[in-house]
Write a protein that holds these residues in place. Structure first.
Motif, PDB file in Angstrom:
ATOM      1  N   ALA A 336       0.849  -1.203   0.000  1.00 55.25           N
ATOM      2  CA  ALA A 336       0.000   0.000   0.000  1.00 55.25           C
ATOM      3  C   ALA A 336       0.882   1.250   0.000  1.00 55.25           C
ATOM      4  O   ALA A 336       1.816   1.344   0.796  1.00 55.25           O
ATOM      5  CB  ALA A 336      -0.911  -0.018   1.217  1.00 55.25           C
ATOM      6  N   TYR A 340      -3.869   3.412   5.517  1.00 53.96           N
ATOM      7  CA  TYR A 340      -5.282   3.233   5.206  1.00 53.96           C
ATOM      8  C   TYR A 340      -5.896   2.250   6.197  1.00 53.96           C
ATOM      9  O   TYR A 340      -5.177   1.571   6.946  1.00 53.96           O
ATOM     10  CB  TYR A 340      -5.460   2.686   3.782  1.00 53.96           C
ATOM     11  N   LEU A 363     -13.182   2.123   2.307  1.00 51.59           N
ATOM     12  CA  LEU A 363     -11.765   2.399   2.568  1.00 51.59           C
ATOM     13  C   LEU A 363     -11.610   3.780   3.194  1.00 51.59           C
ATOM     14  O   LEU A 363     -12.191   4.760   2.722  1.00 51.59           O
ATOM     15  CB  LEU A 363     -10.978   2.339   1.260  1.00 51.59           C
ATOM     16  N   LEU A 365      -8.756   6.481   3.920  1.00 51.25           N
ATOM     17  CA  LEU A 365      -7.442   6.742   3.342  1.00 51.25           C
ATOM     18  C   LEU A 365      -6.796   7.980   3.962  1.00 51.25           C
ATOM     19  O   LEU A 365      -7.483   8.842   4.527  1.00 51.25           O
ATOM     20  CB  LEU A 365      -7.578   6.952   1.828  1.00 51.25           C
ATOM     21  N   SER A 366      -5.491   8.046   3.815  1.00 46.85           N
ATOM     22  CA  SER A 366      -4.758   9.234   4.272  1.00 46.85           C
ATOM     23  C   SER A 366      -5.159  10.453   3.451  1.00 46.85           C
ATOM     24  O   SER A 366      -5.554  10.333   2.288  1.00 46.85           O
ATOM     25  CB  SER A 366      -3.254   9.026   4.095  1.00 46.85           C
ATOM     26  N   LEU A 369      -3.571  12.342  -1.023  1.00 51.16           N
ATOM     27  CA  LEU A 369      -3.065  11.255  -1.864  1.00 51.16           C
ATOM     28  C   LEU A 369      -2.831  11.749  -3.287  1.00 51.16           C
ATOM     29  O   LEU A 369      -3.572  12.602  -3.791  1.00 51.16           O
ATOM     30  CB  LEU A 369      -4.072  10.099  -1.902  1.00 51.16           C
ATOM     31  N   GLN A 373      -1.659   7.040  -6.292  1.00 58.09           N
ATOM     32  CA  GLN A 373      -2.015   6.369  -5.029  1.00 58.09           C
ATOM     33  C   GLN A 373      -3.514   6.089  -4.982  1.00 58.09           C
ATOM     34  O   GLN A 373      -3.942   5.012  -4.538  1.00 58.09           O
ATOM     35  CB  GLN A 373      -1.581   7.241  -3.848  1.00 58.09           C
ATOM     36  N   LYS A 374      -4.304   7.036  -5.430  1.00 59.66           N
ATOM     37  CA  LYS A 374      -5.762   6.809  -5.460  1.00 59.66           C
ATOM     38  C   LYS A 374      -6.111   5.659  -6.401  1.00 59.66           C
ATOM     39  O   LYS A 374      -7.015   4.865  -6.122  1.00 59.66           O
ATOM     40  CB  LYS A 374      -6.488   8.085  -5.902  1.00 59.66           C
ATOM     41  N   PHE A 377      -5.579   2.299  -4.676  1.00 61.01           N
ATOM     42  CA  PHE A 377      -6.662   1.933  -3.754  1.00 61.01           C
ATOM     43  C   PHE A 377      -7.961   1.622  -4.512  1.00 61.01           C
ATOM     44  O   PHE A 377      -8.753   0.783  -4.077  1.00 61.01           O
ATOM     45  CB  PHE A 377      -6.881   3.048  -2.727  1.00 61.01           C
ATOM     46  N   ARG A 408     -14.936   5.201  -0.804  1.00 59.07           N
ATOM     47  CA  ARG A 408     -13.494   5.378  -0.553  1.00 59.07           C
ATOM     48  C   ARG A 408     -13.278   6.862  -0.269  1.00 59.07           C
ATOM     49  O   ARG A 408     -13.699   7.705  -1.062  1.00 59.07           O
ATOM     50  CB  ARG A 408     -12.651   4.984  -1.770  1.00 59.07           C
ATOM     51  N   THR A 410     -10.735   9.939   2.104  1.00 54.04           N
ATOM     52  CA  THR A 410      -9.729  10.290   3.107  1.00 54.04           C
ATOM     53  C   THR A 410     -10.446  10.614   4.418  1.00 54.04           C
ATOM     54  O   THR A 410     -11.680  10.727   4.459  1.00 54.04           O
ATOM     55  CB  THR A 410      -8.927  11.511   2.648  1.00 54.04           C
TER      56      THR A 410
END
Length: 610
Positions: A336, A340, A363, A365-366, A369, A373-374, A377, A408, A410
């Motif tokens: 990853a 997350y 999900l 997420l941080s 991103l 990175q997105k 995921f 999904r 952040t």
């Protein structure tokens, strides 16, 4: 002496064909064991089959009781290979020596290619269980105390003693069984097995129209249906038999069990199922293990007293599938790229999942991103949700799944969504809250999730929002009519009651409202009610009543699902006319409790709603 010469004298390897024996030699490892390295070496190689070539060793239970003294030619390690049970026995070296090690995959392959090889270890396992029980008589294993009747899955298949062996063979073939009961005048008079047909008919050149009575085993050993599985195991081991007829108190046959059935009971331990899922090296293997889930659940239902255990088990199994799919995805796409948490919502989040529960996941997420990175995921969400679907966990019809971009987000994005739902409580927003507040992390960083969950709990403590949830709960009428009669509705031509919608879900909703007011972050209904026992909002008597009603309805729903599993019948709708008088009375009582609890949350919260 060469290893091959040694194994030719060592049962059951002496039964193997020449090419299989040569293959075994290519798979063997040799280890030298002494007092210092004994258990370290064993632990590094388990699970495996161990064959003592030289030396003397004591196999002892975890309590130190002697189970078996092992010398040249003796075998150990097979119980864990057959059942997957945890290895707790210890080895003590009395005289240094060499032990051959046959790895698990080789053992499994030999069981498939050689019936004699497999039968040898099934019998040896039965003897080992009896020895271990004798060594540790105060420690009863759960499965061994089940009644024999509890594992007899099918009605007895039988024939009379005048039947020809050809008709008997045809009956066995059509039903996919390796033995059949011989019954005259409702009394068991014999048993006929594959082995009898092979050894007593074909090998002897007897005609196929000979009567079964001439070749069957007459007056075979049997076991009463009310005896324990340990009793059955004792009979099978002491009489050296693989098939055991089961009879009732009138000596009438009610079924048949085999040594394999007994091993399957041990393999049904939840730890084994979850362990098998964790070991799956590919999606294909994972799907194969998941396909066994309904059979496992059927077995567990006969063994446990508290239904909540089954819901947690189902959730644990789904958690295990999810984690394994995430690992498989990471093997293909790398680790990853940011912190997350994979979230379970709804029934999986509450750990009250059933066989009919569909997926609810997302999900967390941080923040900040990058695009790549997105995309990582997004691929994870699609891969896991599709994989869970292939494992038998239905896709969510409302698309509450991590494959949906809306599920999904952040931390900041999730907080913004919750804030919008709470301050603008449309019916759809309230429905989302009923799902998303019941969340639990399955994979990822626990602290990451904890911070997020505590922040949205603060948002939820809003009187207007809780008031609207209470109004929503009171819009659903429990199915109790005039004079306290159960009110049914037509479903596919049958008068039934949806006990999920009008019972279990309402208790979940009521417990959620109280827990949000108290700032609790545990997602499960049972855990919430227990945490609320000291709350001033819900007195202890009402709390206990709700808990008992929830457990009764959940048990009723599970029993119904197991009964109709594999059919097109609704999985949550029961016909009250099919219930016993006591169960109907309990059902009415549960609905009365829910009705009063609805009124309770209405009085406490709904005045703040609009």
């Amino acid at each position: 002496m060469e290893a091959s010469d040694f194994l030719k004298q060592c049962p059951p390897f002496d039964e193997l064909h020449k090419e299989h024996l040569s293959w075994v030699i290519s798979q063997l490892q040799s280890v030298y064991l002494n007092e210092e390295n004994c258990n370290d070496v064993m632990n590094s190689m388990r699970p495996a089959l161990f064959i003592v070539r030289s030396g003397i060793f004591d196999l002892r239970s975890s309590e130190g009781e002697l189970i078996e003294r092992l010398e040249s030619g003796d075998l150990f390690g097979y119980p864990s290979l057959l059942t997957g049970r945890e290895i707790t026995n210890k080895l003590k070296t009395l005289k240094d020596g060499i032990v051959y090690v046959l790895p698990e995959h080789a053992f499994d392959r030999l069981r498939k290619v050689s019936k004699q090889f497999e039968q040898y270890f099934i019998k040896a396992h039965g003897q080992r269980l009896l020895t271990e029980r004798k060594a540790n008589a105060t420690s009863d294993s759960d499965w061994s105390q089940q009644t024999v009747r509890s594992i007899v899955a099918k009605d007895p298949i039988s024939l009379d003693s005048e039947t020809s062996v050809q008709d008997a063979a045809r009956l066995m073939s059509n039903n996919g069984i390796s033995s059949v009961l011989v019954v005259d005048d409702n009394q068991l008079v014999g048993i006929l097995t594959d082995r009898d047909l092979r050894n007593r008919v074909i090998a002897e050149g007897l005609p196929l129209d000979i009567r079964v009575s001439a070749v069957m085993t007459q007056l075979p050993e049997s076991v009463n249906e009310n005896r324990s599985l340990m009793d059955a195991l004792t009979v099978m081991t002491s009489s050296n038999i693989h098939h055991l007829p089961v009879i009732n108190d009138n000596n009438q046959p009610v079924g048949m069990i085999t040594a394999t059935d007994l091993i399957r009971q041990q393999r049904s331990d939840p730890v084994f199922l979850i362990s098998a899922i964790r070991k799956a090296a590919s999606k294909k293997q994972l799907i194969e293990e998941a396909a066994k889930l309904p059979d496992y659940l059927q077995t567990f239902a006969n063994r446990v007293k508290q239904t909540s255990v089954l819901g947690r088990l189902m959730a644990s199994v789904t958690d295990g599938m999810t984690r394994q799919l995430i690992k498989l995805y990471e093997q293909e796409h790398g680790a990853a790229p940011a912190a997350y948490s994979w979230l379970a919502f709804g029934s999986q989040g509450r750990e009250d999942q059933t066989l009919s529960s569909d997926q609810d996941n997302g999900l967390l997420l941080s923040n900040r991103l990058s695009k790549s990175q997105k995309e990582w995921f997004a691929g994870l969400g699609e891969y896991v949700c599709e994989g869970l679907g292939e494992c038998g966990i239905p896709l969510c019809p409302g698309n509450i799944m991590a494959s949906n971009p809306e599920c999904r987000g952040t931390i900041d994005e999730w907080k913004e969504k919750f804030n919008g739902w709470i301050t603008s409580p449309t019916p759809k927003a309230l429905m989302y809250c009923q799902i998303f507040f019941d969340s639990r992390p399955v994979m990822g960083e626990g602290r990451f999730y904890q911070t997020y969950r505590e922040e949205i709990a603060k948002l939820a403590n809003n009187d207007m929002f809780l008031g609207n949830l209470a109004i929503l709960v009171n819009k659903i009428q429990v199915p109790l009519g005039l004079f306290n009669r159960l009110r049914t509705s037509d479903a596919d031509g049958e008068d039934t009651i949806d006990i999920k919608r009008y019972g279990i879900a309402l208790i979940n909703d009521i417990a959620r409202i109280y827990s949000l007011k108290e700032g609790l972050i545990v997602p499960g209904t049972v855990a919430r009610l227990k945490a609320l026992q000291k709350s001033r909002l819900l007195n202890s008597k009402d709390n206990q009543s709700l808990l008992e009603a929830w457990e009764f309805l959940t048990q009723l729903r599970l029993n119904h699902q197991l009964k109709v599993w594999g059919t097109d019948k609704p999985k949550n709708a029961i016909d009250p006319d099919e219930l016993s008088t006591l169960s109907r009375r309990q059902l009415k009582s549960a609905f009365r409790i829910i009705k009063e609890a609805q009124q309770g949350v209405g009085l406490k919260f709904s005045r703040q709603g609009y």
